[in-house]
Design an enzyme around this catalytic site. Sequence first.
Site, PDB file in Angstrom:
ATOM      1  N   PRO A  59       0.853  -1.202   0.000  1.00 15.55           N
ATOM      2  CA  PRO A  59       0.000   0.000   0.000  1.00 15.55           C
ATOM      3  C   PRO A  59       0.885   1.246   0.000  1.00 15.55           C
ATOM      4  O   PRO A  59       1.450   1.621   1.027  1.00 15.55           O
ATOM      5  CB  PRO A  59      -0.792  -0.138   1.303  1.00 15.55           C
ATOM      6  CG  PRO A  59       0.087  -0.961   2.198  1.00 15.55           C
ATOM      7  CD  PRO A  59       0.882  -1.880   1.305  1.00 15.55           C
ATOM      8  N   ASP A  95       5.814   3.008   1.971  1.00 14.33           N
ATOM      9  CA  ASP A  95       5.052   1.805   2.317  1.00 14.33           C
ATOM     10  C   ASP A  95       4.243   2.141   3.565  1.00 14.33           C
ATOM     11  O   ASP A  95       4.800   2.304   4.659  1.00 14.33           O
ATOM     12  CB  ASP A  95       6.017   0.643   2.578  1.00 14.33           C
ATOM     13  CG  ASP A  95       5.285  -0.660   2.878  1.00 14.33           C
ATOM     14  OD1 ASP A  95       4.080  -0.632   3.203  1.00 14.33           O
ATOM     15  OD2 ASP A  95       5.935  -1.729   2.809  1.00 14.33           O
ATOM     16  N   HIS A  96       2.915   2.219   3.409  1.00 17.31           N
ATOM     17  CA  HIS A  96       2.069   2.687   4.509  1.00 17.31           C
ATOM     18  C   HIS A  96       2.014   1.695   5.673  1.00 17.31           C
ATOM     19  O   HIS A  96       1.560   2.043   6.766  1.00 17.31           O
ATOM     20  CB  HIS A  96       0.648   2.972   3.993  1.00 17.31           C
ATOM     21  CG  HIS A  96      -0.025   4.118   4.683  1.00 17.31           C
ATOM     22  ND1 HIS A  96       0.227   4.457   6.007  1.00 17.31           N
ATOM     23  CD2 HIS A  96      -0.948   5.014   4.254  1.00 17.31           C
ATOM     24  CE1 HIS A  96      -0.507   5.499   6.341  1.00 17.31           C
ATOM     25  NE2 HIS A  96      -1.225   5.861   5.292  1.00 17.31           N
ATOM     26  N   ARG A  97       2.466   0.473   5.443  1.00 20.28           N
ATOM     27  CA  ARG A  97       2.529  -0.493   6.546  1.00 20.28           C
ATOM     28  C   ARG A  97       3.627  -0.114   7.543  1.00 20.28           C
ATOM     29  O   ARG A  97       3.620  -0.563   8.687  1.00 20.28           O
ATOM     30  CB  ARG A  97       2.794  -1.901   6.002  1.00 20.28           C
ATOM     31  CG  ARG A  97       1.709  -2.431   5.071  1.00 20.28           C
ATOM     32  CD  ARG A  97       2.128  -3.722   4.415  1.00 20.28           C
ATOM     33  NE  ARG A  97       3.335  -3.549   3.593  1.00 20.28           N
ATOM     34  CZ  ARG A  97       3.884  -4.553   2.891  1.00 20.28           C
ATOM     35  NH1 ARG A  97       3.352  -5.765   2.911  1.00 20.28           N
ATOM     36  NH2 ARG A  97       4.967  -4.324   2.176  1.00 20.28           N
ATOM     37  N   VAL A  98       4.592   0.693   7.077  1.00 21.34           N
ATOM     38  CA  VAL A  98       5.743   1.060   7.900  1.00 21.34           C
ATOM     39  C   VAL A  98       5.759   2.559   8.205  1.00 21.34           C
ATOM     40  O   VAL A  98       6.011   2.973   9.341  1.00 21.34           O
ATOM     41  CB  VAL A  98       7.067   0.670   7.191  1.00 21.34           C
ATOM     42  CG1 VAL A  98       8.272   1.057   8.039  1.00 21.34           C
ATOM     43  CG2 VAL A  98       7.088  -0.815   6.859  1.00 21.34           C
TER      44      VAL A  98
END
Length: 400
Positions: free
Chosen positions: A199, A372-375
């Site tokens: 994402p 990276d929107h997870r990070v």
Amino acid sequence: MATKVVMEALSPTMEEGRLVEWKKQAGDVVKVGDVLAEVETDKAVMELVARAGGTLLQQSVAAGATVPVSQLVGWIGQPGDVLDGGVATPAKTSAPAAAPVAPTPAPIQVAPAPVVSGRVKASPLARKMAAEKGVDLSRLPGSGPEGRVIRRDVEGASATPAPRQAVAQKTGPAFTDVPLTMIRKTIAKRLAQSIGPIPTFYLTTEIDMERAADLREQFKTLYGDTVKLSFNDLVVKAVSLALAKHPACNAWWQDDKIRYWNEVHIGMAVAVEDGLITPVIRNADLKALRDIGAEARELAGRARNRKLKPEEYTGATFSISNLGMFDIEHFTAVINPPEAGILAVGSIAQVPAVVNGQVVPRRRMRVTMSCDHRVIDGATGAEFLKTLKLLLENPAGLQS
């Protein structure tokens, strides 16, 4: 007893290799460590060496074939050894030596790239470009490894004059199929891994580069041609210092955890024949500007000649892709997993800007961070870019 020669994993990410050229022929005597063949991996052209001494009894795959890692490519042994059904056994002394027979498992092969008359060494892309431009490859001096004709050799060449014809007509094939190179296969695979599952969001800012330009001039005045400092060198240093201050952006996504790096290793995207490779400047935040510049140029040169070692293009904690030299004002770059971010750097252009209430020409540069929107959260990425902008607009701090 004969020894198998197999396709070795010559890089950490290698799953298959293309046997570019045999350096030893069947019947040649070889010693341990002798170069048997050149192999194109997913990142570079590397050497497949002999792990046993003796005679090269057989080449089990032809030059140009693509072979999975660990698959048989040849045999080394002693004259008289018998290769039977893929198992090598010594020939009996009472019977004449049997001729070498290919092992039962058939190697997976891709047809080699088309070769012009005279066996001119050229990359698949160079052949395609030459065919489109009407250039005779045999007339071109090659600047690639071992004289191989590559893209830049064809780009500067003029078409071979064609004889006058009474009626203009097309000749030759309607199209040319060029087998995928190992690096192009890897790029396709990595893009699929990045664009789909990650994402991604993007943050763009514009940076005033007037003082950075002044610093470059100061370096030129102080050091002349002995020290070359590019805008990209300044960006690498500034990014590394900003990452050290914002470790949340200096991270890897690891599926079950996030790895926050205490070291800063910057990957620089470098365009090479048929693709892209990212050599790594390690501990960039601890290096002087002049050292970053020298290392960047040395790594980029060896990257273009496909001579990088695996440890020189793996392990980046964050990457930079710069297309400013191609007059690209703005673009977004694809994250290279497991990294959590990449910075896309555009061209530096002189534009009208308001300074102290007056409109004056200023050199400005746009950069876009892919996250990276997870990070990385939006505010986290924005704080990183704020620090990066501050460093580049006040570059005196980059010299420490």
